[in-house]
Design a protein around this motif. Structure first.
Motif, short mmCIF file in Angstrom:
data_model
loop_
_atom_site.label_atom_id
_atom_site.label_comp_id
_atom_site.label_asym_id
_atom_site.label_seq_id
_atom_site.Cartn_x
_atom_site.Cartn_y
_atom_site.Cartn_z
N HIS A 175 -4.91 4.57 3.98
CA HIS A 175 -4.58 3.22 4.39
C HIS A 175 -5.76 2.54 5.10
O HIS A 175 -6.11 1.40 4.83
N LYS A 226 -2.11 9.87 3.93
CA LYS A 226 -1.82 8.48 3.58
C LYS A 226 -2.36 7.52 4.64
O LYS A 226 -2.76 6.40 4.34
N SER A 227 -2.36 7.95 5.90
CA SER A 227 -2.90 7.07 6.95
C SER A 227 -4.39 6.89 6.76
O SER A 227 -4.93 5.80 6.92
N ASP A 274 0.83 -1.20 0.00
CA ASP A 274 0.00 0.00 0.00
C ASP A 274 0.87 1.26 0.00
O ASP A 274 1.79 1.36 -0.77
N ARG A 311 -7.70 -0.77 3.83
CA ARG A 311 -7.76 -1.99 4.63
C ARG A 311 -9.21 -2.42 4.86
O ARG A 311 -9.52 -3.61 4.87
N CYS A 337 -5.69 6.06 10.73
CA CYS A 337 -6.06 4.87 9.97
C CYS A 337 -7.36 4.27 10.53
O CYS A 337 -8.28 3.95 9.79
#
Ligand code: ADP
Length: 407
Positions: A72, A68-69, A41, A76, A131
């Motif tokens: 992510h 980006k978190s 990723d 997921r 995230c």
């Protein structure tokens, strides 16, 4: 001591080591079904942003880190991770970063090391928090979509039950309890959700959402399969035959199911025949048939291999067989295996949680619709071979042949 540069130099090593650790962790099951790229990723970008945080000369890149978190977490959720698996992934990344940078860290002064580890830990805590936030939001969105889908399918189901009495009323009976509970619980969640400004991302909350989602998806799968059967039996299915590259189509199916076979260490092979290159058929229907047979072969095989091969069967027919070295099907069950809702429950076989007993009934109907036939040879404890024989050129039909001769 420039830990920022050390981290940048080792991004690839960290990513490789981390992916290895994730795949070896038997509690992160979802990762086993993903490609290297799917697991990786945005980790390299996150590590680069983290390196900027460590650098004393550059401005810290917190925006990239946050963005980006969030991405992510969303990814997921879409990949089907549960909250525990994400938490384990982050535990491993923390461990790998410090293990890989150990040599450099040991060369720094205590003050430098303290600063670096504080910054790395702060960055990781920030990443985890973001995230989970986007993960929860994605899950809630999925729940809302699922609930809407279930309501719609339920309406269609009710309409169909009124129209046809046999299989549908049996199915409706089986569906009533779980459907009511899923709709009720998800309703409650979503209502609570709307009353709160902040997303509540406690693990208990996430677990409950996941449980509802899992049963909801299973139920939707069952309903959709059942609806597919009734559409066939009502003669509402038409064929759209076009010239189709057989080898390409089968390879496409194998690409999708390959992670399932890999997870069970099963060899998956295809023997293509140059005598059959292009056939005129409905590619979507053919794909459905092969996917069903190969998924079953994988589901009901614990060790050995799944082999697909196709060849010319007669001057105007071709055949494709799917063989496995699985549990096999007792001879008394073979005659009923294509009946809707039929499941083999002999001896010590346990019924799989996601079994509906509808897959082969759909395959049978699809093959018939494509003007072909299906044969089964199977021995308990040795394996099964399903062979589908189809015309090289399927004819376009207006009326579904199953309408007159229901099975
Ligand atoms: P499901 O797998 O959802 O129960 P299917 O209609 O696909 O429904 O299969 C019906 C039954 O046939 C399954 O319950 C299973 O017992 C048996 N079966 C199907 N394929 C295989 C196979 N390749 N090997 C052994 N048993 C199989």
């Amino acid at each position: 001591m420039d830990f920022s540069q050390a981290l940048l130099n080792k991004v690839d090593v960290i990513v490789d080591e981390w992916i290895k650790a994730v795949l070896e962790d038997d509690q992160i099951e979802t990762a086993r079904e993903l490609t290297y790229k799917g697991i990786r990723d945005s980790l390299p970008i996150l590590l680069q942003a983290m390196a900027t945080m460590l650098s004393e000369s550059e401005d810290s890149d917190i925006t990239t880190l946050v963005q980006k978190s969030l991405e992510h977490g969303t990814l997921r959720a879409q990949q089907g991770y549960d909250a525990e698996e994400i938490a384990r992934e982050y535990r491993l990344i923390r461990w790998v970063i410090f293990a890989v940078l150990e040599e450099e860290l040991l060369k720094g002064t205590p003050a430098e090391v303290m600063r670096a580890s504080r910054l790395i830990n702060t960055a990781l805590d920030e990443i985890v928090a973001r995230c989970f936030k986007s993960y929860t939001q994605e899950r809630l969105q999925e729940l809302e979509d699922l609930q809407n889908q279930l309501k719609l399918t339920n309406q269609e189901l009710t309409r169909l039950v009124r129209a046809s009495k046999d299989n549908m009323s049996q199915l409706a009976h089986e569906l009533k309890t779980p459907l009511t509970s899923i709709i009720g619980y998800s309703d409650m969640f979503l209502r609570q959700q709307r009353q709160q400004q902040e997303v509540k991302d406690s693990t208990r909350n996430l677990e409950s959402i996941e449980r509802v989602l899992r049963s909801g998806r299973q139920l939707l799968h069952l309903i959709n399969d059942a609806l597919e059967i009734s559409r066939f039996d009502a003669g509402k299915m038409n064929l759209h035959p076009v010239p189709t590259d057989v080898c390409g189509l089968i390879n496409g199916v194998l690409e999708v199911v390959e992670p399932l076979a890999r997870a069970k260490n099963l060899e998956l092979t295809l023997r293509c025949s140059s005598a059959v290159e292009t056939v005129v058929t409905d590619p979507l229907r053919l794909q459905q048939v092969i996917t069903n047979l190969v998924s079953n072969a994988i589901r009901y095989t614990e060790k050995g291999a799944i082999q697909l091969q196709y060849a010319l069967h007669s001057p105007d027919q071709w055949g494709i067989s799917v063989s496995d070295t699985g549990i096999g099907i007792p001879s008394e069950a073979q005659a009923r295996i294509f009946d809707p809702y039929y499941q083999v429950a002999a001896g010590d076989r346990t019924l799989l949680a996601d079994s509906t007993g509808l897959g082969l009934a759909i395959v049978f109907r699809l093959v018939k619709l494509m003007q072909g036939k299906i044969e089964l040879v199977s021995e308990v404890g040795v394996g099964s071979t399903f062979t589908v024989i189809l015309p090289l050129e399927v004819k376009e039909i207006e009326e579904n042949p199953l309408k007159q001769s229901a099975i």
